[in-house]
Scaffold this motif. Structure first.
Motif, PDB file in Angstrom:
ATOM      1  N   TYR A  42       1.688  50.032 -17.368  1.00  0.00           N
ATOM      2  CA  TYR A  42       1.853  51.079 -18.382  1.00  0.00           C
ATOM      3  C   TYR A  42       1.718  50.512 -19.791  1.00  0.00           C
ATOM      4  N   ILE A  43       2.339  49.354 -20.032  1.00  0.00           N
ATOM      5  CA  ILE A  43       2.251  48.739 -21.362  1.00  0.00           C
ATOM      6  C   ILE A  43       0.806  48.361 -21.682  1.00  0.00           C
ATOM      7  N   LEU A  44       0.129  47.760 -20.708  1.00  0.00           N
ATOM      8  CA  LEU A  44      -1.240  47.300 -20.938  1.00  0.00           C
ATOM      9  C   LEU A  44      -2.191  48.462 -21.205  1.00  0.00           C
ATOM     10  N   TYR A  45      -2.109  49.519 -20.385  1.00  0.00           N
ATOM     11  CA  TYR A  45      -3.029  50.643 -20.566  1.00  0.00           C
ATOM     12  C   TYR A  45      -2.670  51.483 -21.792  1.00  0.00           C
ATOM     13  N   SER A  46      -1.396  51.463 -22.190  1.00  0.00           N
ATOM     14  CA  SER A  46      -1.023  52.143 -23.434  1.00  0.00           C
ATOM     15  C   SER A  46      -1.614  51.419 -24.637  1.00  0.00           C
ATOM     16  N   ILE A  47      -1.582  50.077 -24.593  1.00  0.00           N
ATOM     17  CA  ILE A  47      -2.216  49.298 -25.666  1.00  0.00           C
ATOM     18  C   ILE A  47      -3.729  49.515 -25.653  1.00  0.00           C
ATOM     19  N   ALA A  48      -4.293  49.684 -24.441  1.00  0.00           N
ATOM     20  CA  ALA A  48      -5.742  49.881 -24.319  1.00  0.00           C
ATOM     21  C   ALA A  48      -6.214  51.189 -24.945  1.00  0.00           C
ATOM     22  N   ILE A  49      -5.289  52.122 -25.204  1.00  0.00           N
ATOM     23  CA  ILE A  49      -5.659  53.368 -25.889  1.00  0.00           C
ATOM     24  C   ILE A  49      -6.248  53.079 -27.267  1.00  0.00           C
ATOM     25  N   LEU A  50      -5.893  51.930 -27.830  1.00  0.00           N
ATOM     26  CA  LEU A  50      -6.437  51.555 -29.141  1.00  0.00           C
ATOM     27  C   LEU A  50      -7.943  51.327 -29.086  1.00  0.00           C
ATOM     28  N   ILE A  51      -8.483  51.033 -27.888  1.00  0.00           N
ATOM     29  CA  ILE A  51      -9.924  50.778 -27.770  1.00  0.00           C
ATOM     30  C   ILE A  51     -10.734  52.027 -28.092  1.00  0.00           C
ATOM     31  N   PRO A  52     -10.495  53.188 -27.408  1.00  0.00           N
ATOM     32  CA  PRO A  52     -11.256  54.382 -27.812  1.00  0.00           C
ATOM     33  C   PRO A  52     -10.940  54.819 -29.235  1.00  0.00           C
ATOM     34  N   LEU A  53      -9.699  54.580 -29.690  1.00  0.00           N
ATOM     35  CA  LEU A  53      -9.363  54.925 -31.080  1.00  0.00           C
ATOM     36  C   LEU A  53     -10.211  54.112 -32.040  1.00  0.00           C
ATOM     37  N   PHE A  54     -10.406  52.829 -31.748  1.00  0.00           N
ATOM     38  CA  PHE A  54     -11.249  51.967 -32.575  1.00  0.00           C
ATOM     39  C   PHE A  54     -12.710  52.390 -32.497  1.00  0.00           C
ATOM     40  N   GLY A  94       1.362  58.984 -23.455  1.00  0.00           N
ATOM     41  CA  GLY A  94       2.633  59.507 -22.969  1.00  0.00           C
ATOM     42  C   GLY A  94       2.491  60.478 -21.827  1.00  0.00           C
ATOM     43  N   CYS A  95       2.047  61.693 -22.116  1.00  0.00           N
ATOM     44  CA  CYS A  95       2.038  62.781 -21.137  1.00  0.00           C
ATOM     45  C   CYS A  95       1.000  62.574 -20.031  1.00  0.00           C
ATOM     46  N   VAL A  96      -0.234  62.261 -20.402  1.00  0.00           N
ATOM     47  CA  VAL A  96      -1.298  62.123 -19.402  1.00  0.00           C
ATOM     48  C   VAL A  96      -1.030  60.931 -18.484  1.00  0.00           C
ATOM     49  N   TYR A  97      -0.588  59.812 -19.047  1.00  0.00           N
ATOM     50  CA  TYR A  97      -0.287  58.646 -18.215  1.00  0.00           C
ATOM     51  C   TYR A  97       0.907  58.917 -17.307  1.00  0.00           C
ATOM     52  N   PHE A  98       1.861  59.712 -17.766  1.00  0.00           N
ATOM     53  CA  PHE A  98       2.976  60.116 -16.898  1.00  0.00           C
ATOM     54  C   PHE A  98       2.467  60.816 -15.644  1.00  0.00           C
ATOM     55  N   ILE A 151       1.715  64.600 -30.910  1.00  0.00           N
ATOM     56  CA  ILE A 151       2.451  63.361 -31.191  1.00  0.00           C
ATOM     57  C   ILE A 151       3.888  63.472 -30.692  1.00  0.00           C
ATOM     58  N   ALA A 152       4.522  64.632 -30.914  1.00  0.00           N
ATOM     59  CA  ALA A 152       5.908  64.821 -30.480  1.00  0.00           C
ATOM     60  C   ALA A 152       6.030  64.769 -28.960  1.00  0.00           C
ATOM     61  N   ILE A 153       5.116  65.463 -28.264  1.00  0.00           N
ATOM     62  CA  ILE A 153       5.158  65.464 -26.793  1.00  0.00           C
ATOM     63  C   ILE A 153       4.892  64.070 -26.248  1.00  0.00           C
ATOM     64  N   GLY A 154       3.838  63.410 -26.758  1.00  0.00           N
ATOM     65  CA  GLY A 154       3.495  62.081 -26.277  1.00  0.00           C
ATOM     66  C   GLY A 154       4.590  61.067 -26.548  1.00  0.00           C
ATOM     67  N   ALA A 155       5.195  61.122 -27.743  1.00  0.00           N
ATOM     68  CA  ALA A 155       6.265  60.177 -28.085  1.00  0.00           C
ATOM     69  C   ALA A 155       7.468  60.355 -27.169  1.00  0.00           C
ATOM     70  N   GLY A 156       7.762  61.599 -26.780  1.00  0.00           N
ATOM     71  CA  GLY A 156       8.880  61.848 -25.863  1.00  0.00           C
ATOM     72  C   GLY A 156       8.683  61.146 -24.530  1.00  0.00           C
ATOM     73  N   PHE A 157       7.472  61.219 -23.991  1.00  0.00           N
ATOM     74  CA  PHE A 157       7.192  60.553 -22.711  1.00  0.00           C
ATOM     75  C   PHE A 157       7.164  59.032 -22.866  1.00  0.00           C
ATOM     76  N   ILE A 158       6.678  58.542 -23.997  1.00  0.00           N
ATOM     77  CA  ILE A 158       6.636  57.095 -24.211  1.00  0.00           C
ATOM     78  C   ILE A 158       8.052  56.526 -24.303  1.00  0.00           C
ATOM     79  N   LEU A 159       8.927  57.211 -25.042  1.00  0.00           N
ATOM     80  CA  LEU A 159      10.292  56.726 -25.223  1.00  0.00           C
ATOM     81  C   LEU A 159      11.105  56.779 -23.935  1.00  0.00           C
ATOM     82  N   THR A 160      10.749  57.686 -23.041  1.00  0.00           N
ATOM     83  CA  THR A 160      11.479  57.792 -21.766  1.00  0.00           C
ATOM     84  C   THR A 160      10.712  57.134 -20.616  1.00  0.00           C
ATOM     85  N   SER A 161       9.764  56.263 -20.927  1.00  0.00           N
ATOM     86  CA  SER A 161       8.894  55.693 -19.901  1.00  0.00           C
ATOM     87  C   SER A 161       9.673  54.882 -18.868  1.00  0.00           C
ATOM     88  N   ARG A 162      10.730  54.161 -19.290  1.00  0.00           N
ATOM     89  CA  ARG A 162      11.516  53.381 -18.340  1.00  0.00           C
ATOM     90  C   ARG A 162      12.148  54.281 -17.273  1.00  0.00           C
TER      91      ARG A 162
END
Length: 495
Positions: A355-367, A392-396, A458-469
């Motif tokens: 999850y951490i690795l693929y979340s960081i990989a989101i920066l690739i399409p953003l770049f 957050g949401c889609v990866y969940f 951003i609000a929806i995605g951040a909620g899922f990221i913060l509760t990822s554990r």
């Protein structure tokens, strides 16, 4: 032909005996449903195009025929995300008195008869019935349709050659770039390019049933057939005999991950899996190519200036990375699942690392989408909003597949592997991971505008990221309840 029919029969029997067969029925229904949907879409566009140019100074079929090259180019790009190189489990037949060349021929026949080569007929046949029938009758429609189908078969073998070469060496991407770059230069640099006239004459030859036109296209198909045949013989020989297994150019240890302990070890394992194994490397190259192509077309041309296409590309570029790798979550690990299960809570740590690795990989399409943001085609806040929402949401949603996936995916076999059968749940969640965000974007933008939509995402995605554990722990516990069933499926589906 008898061998081809026998191999097809064997393939159907192997599919029915596959442990994923029962689970794949819904996936087939979903696939057929989407095929019918897109067929209807093309019928609508073909009909609309015919009526739009029906009363013009130039006949509609002349206008369309002048752009046949563009349609072939579009068809070539569309094949990357939807069409894989054909595969055949060759090893069992090597012990039988069957020539290897015959096996390759069956692969190429199967590729030529692929239903994807017929999809454009849903556009061209209605168009031909409306615009060609009144001048050339049903015979003209029939010969025109056969000619278009032959062009798609030709394009299929051209795509197969490029895709196979790029699977082996990424630098072969230069081949289609040079080919289409030369065509574009020949069409747009001269004031009166002969390529447009040649394209019109090609379509006219199909309508009139000129033998020379059909012979020329068929000859080109035969040439590409033999080139693909020789290439596949060499690659299958290398794959069966593991020729490349000992060729290691350099070893990357990713020392910077040492500071993150056990999670860093699993992140290192994931990176080595993605960057060293043929199947994973090919998927990465493909997705990079598609995302870069879409972004460049959006940024530097006016082809995708419509709001609908902007939304499609925005969602697609972020979601495709997750769909490509997370829809097969744990399937790659099925090759060595026994080792993972020997340590307490190693699966949970593996899931966190992924999850951490693929979340960081989101920066690739953003770049990669910076050119689109710089040219003002896409808003910066919208891109950030979708990056956070997908992480957050889609990866969940995609991580739920870790509980149910129990089919091993071979890491290196491309042309000699077994039939790739995804489960219905895989297809459903993967389709929803793209379709639902696209629908959400349309509805939220319609009611609230792009700026408010971005903040909602951003609000929806951040909620899922913060509760990822929390939800990763839930996925882990559900996986452990099914561990024996899953391990049985992983073992049964190994080659």
């Amino acid at each position: 032909m008898n061998l081809f029919i026998e191999l097809r029969k064997h393939g159907k029997l192997a599919a029915k005996r596959n442990p994923m067969y029962e689970k794949n029925k819904f996936g087939k229904f979903w696939m057929y449903f989407m095929a019918v949907f897109w067929a209807g879409y093309l019928v609508f566009f073909g009909t609309s195009f015919a009526f739009a140019f029906n009363d013009g100074a130039t006949e509609a079929y002349h206008v369309l025929n002048s752009g046949l090259i563009f349609i072939l180019c579009l068809d070539f790009l569309m094949r990357f995300p939807f069409q894989k190189t054909p595969a055949q489990e060759v090893k069992p037949y090597l012990l039988l008195p069957v020539k290897r060349n015959r096996l390759i021929d069956s692969l190429l026949i199967r590729s030529g008869l692929n239903g994807f080569n017929l999809i454009w007929l849903f556009f061209f046949v209605p168009f031909a019935i409306i615009s060609i029938t009144r001048f050339y009758g049903i015979t003209g429609v029939l010969t025109y349709s056969i000619g278009i189908w032959l062009l798609m078969v030709l394009n299929n073998y051209w795509f197969l050659l490029c895709r196979t070469l790029m699977n082996e060496r990424v630098w072969w991407i230069i081949l289609p770039i040079l080919a289409y770059g030369s065509i574009a230069a020949g069409m747009f640099i001269p004031d009166n390019s002969p390529l447009f006239d040649w394209s019109v004459d090609l379509g006219e030859g199909f309508i009139l049933g000129h033998l020379l036109t059909f012979t020329g296209v068929f000859a080109a198909i035969v040439v590409l057939w033999f080139i693909n045949r020789e290439l596949m013989i060499k690659l299958i020989y290398n794959e069966i005999n593991k020729v490349e297994d000992t060729k290691v150019k350099h070893v990357s240890e990713y020392k910077f991950l040492d500071r993150y302990g056990e999670i860093g070890e699993y992140m290192r394992l994931e990176l080595k899996m993605l960057l060293r194994n043929k199947v994973c490397k090919t998927a990465l190259r493909t997705v990079f190519l598609v995302v870069i192509s879409f972004t460049c077309i959006l940024s530097f041309t006016e082809a995708y200036d419509g709001q609908g296409m902007k939304s499609f590309i925005l969602v697609y570029n972020f979601v495709i990375f997750g769909i490509l790798f997370l829809s097969s979550l744990m399937s790659y690990e099925g090759n060595y699942i026994d080792g993972l299960m020997s340590r307490k809570e190693s699966i949970y740590t593996l899931l966190r690392a992924k999850y951490i690795l693929y979340s960081i990989a989101i920066l690739i399409p953003l770049f990669l989408m910076i050119p689109a943001m710089a040219t003002g085609k896409l808003a910066v806040l919208s891109c950030i909003g979708w990056a956070v929402f997908v992480a957050g949401c889609v990866y969940f949603c995609l991580f739920q597949l870790a509980v149910y996936n129990n089919r091993t995916v071979d890491l290196n076999a491309k042309m000699t592997n077994r039939q790739n059968m995804g489960t219905g749940l895989q297809n459903l969640i993967s389709g929803a991971a793209f379709g639902v965000p696209l629908l959400m974007n349309f509805m939220l933008t319609t009611f609230f505008g792009p700026t408010v939509t971005a903040w909602i995402l951003i609000a929806i995605g951040a909620g899922f990221i913060l509760t990822s554990r929390l939800w990763l722990k839930n996925v882990y516990h559900r996986f452990m309840k099914r561990r024996y069933k899953n391990m049985e499926g992983f073992r049964d589906s190994r080659q």
